[in-house]
Design a protein around this motif. Structure first.
Motif, PDB file in Angstrom:
ATOM      1  N   LEU A 100       0.821  -1.212   0.000  1.00  0.00           N
ATOM      2  CA  LEU A 100       0.000   0.000   0.000  1.00  0.00           C
ATOM      3  C   LEU A 100       0.852   1.259   0.000  1.00  0.00           C
ATOM      4  N   THR A 112      -0.874   2.771  -6.946  1.00  0.00           N
ATOM      5  CA  THR A 112      -1.402   3.683  -5.938  1.00  0.00           C
ATOM      6  C   THR A 112      -0.665   5.014  -5.965  1.00  0.00           C
ATOM      7  N   LEU A 141      -8.206   6.158  -6.620  1.00  0.00           N
ATOM      8  CA  LEU A 141      -7.211   5.831  -5.597  1.00  0.00           C
ATOM      9  C   LEU A 141      -7.705   4.700  -4.713  1.00  0.00           C
ATOM     10  N   GLN A 163      -6.077   0.949  -4.169  1.00  0.00           N
ATOM     11  CA  GLN A 163      -5.729   0.403  -2.864  1.00  0.00           C
ATOM     12  C   GLN A 163      -6.419  -0.923  -2.609  1.00  0.00           C
TER      13      GLN A 163
END
Length: 495
Positions: free
Chosen positions: A89, A95, A171, A175
């Motif tokens: 992450l 991302t 976004l 994720q």
């Protein structure tokens, strides 16, 4: 009449100015009223949702607490997986791209109304006089302030908000995908390593069967061709090792890409088998999908963007009103060997009235209206598809759980049988051939159990991906400081 008129006091200057303002006030508020009347309504975005999940497991068989959707991967009880998801992450390139696009959308959204604020430009030119007897240098300042009447201001704000909402949804989508793919590849890696270990044990047992059968054939206790079947079984066992080894390499490379690395970590192959997944409850309502699913948020942003386009198309059918000022200085640098400067200034309203365009503006407005209707229908379909996907994921998870329970019972039975066979072998009541056969049956059942556990884990991941579960504290809030700093630097540059 004259006496009557003289008996009335004349209005004071202050009162006359107030009366003049009262007469002009309706004219001043007319554009505002027109703008309010031309506001583009957004279609209803409340699709029908079921009150509860139909394929959720029974409440009496579920645990007391459901996994936290912000960290659903912790249900695997694997610290190495937890660390990998956190690293992915933070370091994943998808991302990172989504964060950069979100920062861009935020900056543009902060300046969405600047197009309707006063704009000042400076210009210079050097025109040549035809008689070539003089040379001029011209410089000027132009200022234009366009009024956002007829719904134009609202449309610009909506368009910027749609871009911001779409970037935030992208976004979140990145994720969710990164967390799910990291867990999926890690589980595939660990399960492939466990399958490799079991297949290697089966290969060793097949080799033992071949050895025993060869001894029996050499002692004329069995036919010479009786060794062909165990020899073929050994070759098949050796060939079966290729699949998990290939899957290990593929999973390692996929994890490296997810973590933004050029090559995998050698330690990923090491370690014991992963802990089994505990049974998970689902306590989230169907309406939560409207808040968590990024594709639904993208569809909402599409509706808002279509409404903004329709608002601009409608505004283009009406006059564009602005106030402009222009100041120009011309300098004669060759007149009689001395410099002469002249200035001209003009200011006033600017009105752009569309008179006749063969119905093009009206057609564009109708076309944008149809696009808004299509966007609203696409939103409803997205919600219904999300509900169907989640219901399918719930059903798949429950079916995989039942399969895992059945395979576990089969493995436990064959493991007890292999243990008893070991006892009989120690007492001399059976031979090595029976012991190897029993071990092979146990390991094959273990392979089925590992496959069932892996499929259930993948179904669990698919479910929480369908629910749109992701760490909510990673929705770009950490980047707000960077955006604010950029905005402050931009404001300082303008000053």
């Amino acid at each position: 009449m004259s006496l009557f008129s003289r008996s009335l006091p004349l209005p004071s200057p202050f009162l006359r100015s107030r009366l003049r303002i009262a007469r002009l006030l309706p004219l001043a508020l007319l554009p505002v009223a027109l703008a309010a009347c031309l506001s583009t309504p957004i279609p209803d975005q409340t699709p029908p949702l079921p009150p509860q999940w139909r394929n959720a497991p029974a409440a009496d068989a579920a645990p007391a607490a459901a996994p936290d959707p912000r960290g659903w991967w912790h249900a695997f009880g694997d610290p190495r997986l937890d660390a990998l998801v956190e690293q992915a992450l933070a370091a994943n390139l998808d991302t990172a791209q989504a964060r950069a696009r979100l920062r861009s959308a935020r900056l543009l959204q902060q300046h969405a109304g600047d197009a309707l604020k006063p704009e000042v430009r400076a210009r210079t030119s050097n025109p040549i006089d035809p008689d070539a007897s003089a040379s001029f240098f011209v410089m000027g300042l132009d200022a234009v302030w366009e009024m956002g009447f007829f719904g134009r201001s609202e449309a610009l704000e909506r368009g910027a908000r749609a871009e911001l909402d779409g970037a935030a949804a992208q976004l979140r989508q990145a994720q969710i995908s990164v967390a799910a793919e990291t867990a999926r590849e890690w589980i595939a890696l660990r399960d492939a390593a466990e399958r490799e270990r079991l297949l290697d044990s089966i290969r060793a047992a097949r080799a033992e069967q071949l050895r025993v059968q060869q001894v029996r054939a050499d002692l004329r206790l069995a036919a010479r061709d009786s060794v062909q079947a165990p020899r073929a079984a050994l070759a098949q066992a050796e060939a079966a090792l290729g699949e998990p080894r290939q899957r290990i390499v593929a999973a390692e490379q996929a994890l490296a890409v997810l973590l933004g690395r050029a090559e995998p970590d050698p330690d990923w192959r090491r370690g014991a088998a992963r802990p089994p997944l505990a049974r998970a409850a689902i306590e989230r309502a169907p309406a939560d999908l409207l808040r968590t699913r990024p594709d639904i948020a993208l569809a909402q942003a599409g509706v808002l963007r279509a409404a903004a386009d329709l608002g601009l198309a409608r505004a283009d059918q009406y006059p564009r009103l602005a106030f402009g000022t222009s100041i120009q200085w011309s300098v004669n640098v060759t007149a009689h060997r001395r410099t002469e400067t002249e200035g001209i200034g003009v200011s006033g309203p600017i009105i752009d009235v569309p008179l006749f365009d063969w119905g093009l503006r009206r057609a564009r407005a109708h076309a944008k209206g149809a696009e808004l209707e299509a966007a609203a229908l696409a939103y409803r379909k997205t919600v219904l598809a999300a509900v169907a996907e989640t219901e399918s994921a719930l059903s798949a998870l429950e079916q995989q759980r039942q399969r895992e329970d059945a395979d576990r019972r089969a493995f436990d039975a064959l493991a007890r049988s292999a243990q008893m066979q070991q006892v009989r072998r120690g007492l001399g009541l059976s031979g090595d051939l029976e012991l190897a056969t029993s071990a092979i049956e146990r390991d094959q059942a273990a392979l089925e159990l590992v496959a069932a556990q892996g499929d259930r884990a993948q179904a669990y991941i698919a479910l929480y991906k369908a629910l749109g579960a992701a760490p909510e504290d990673r929705l770009g809030r950490a980047d707000e400081g960077d955006v604010a700093a950029t905005a402050r630097a931009d404001a300082g540059a303008r000053r």
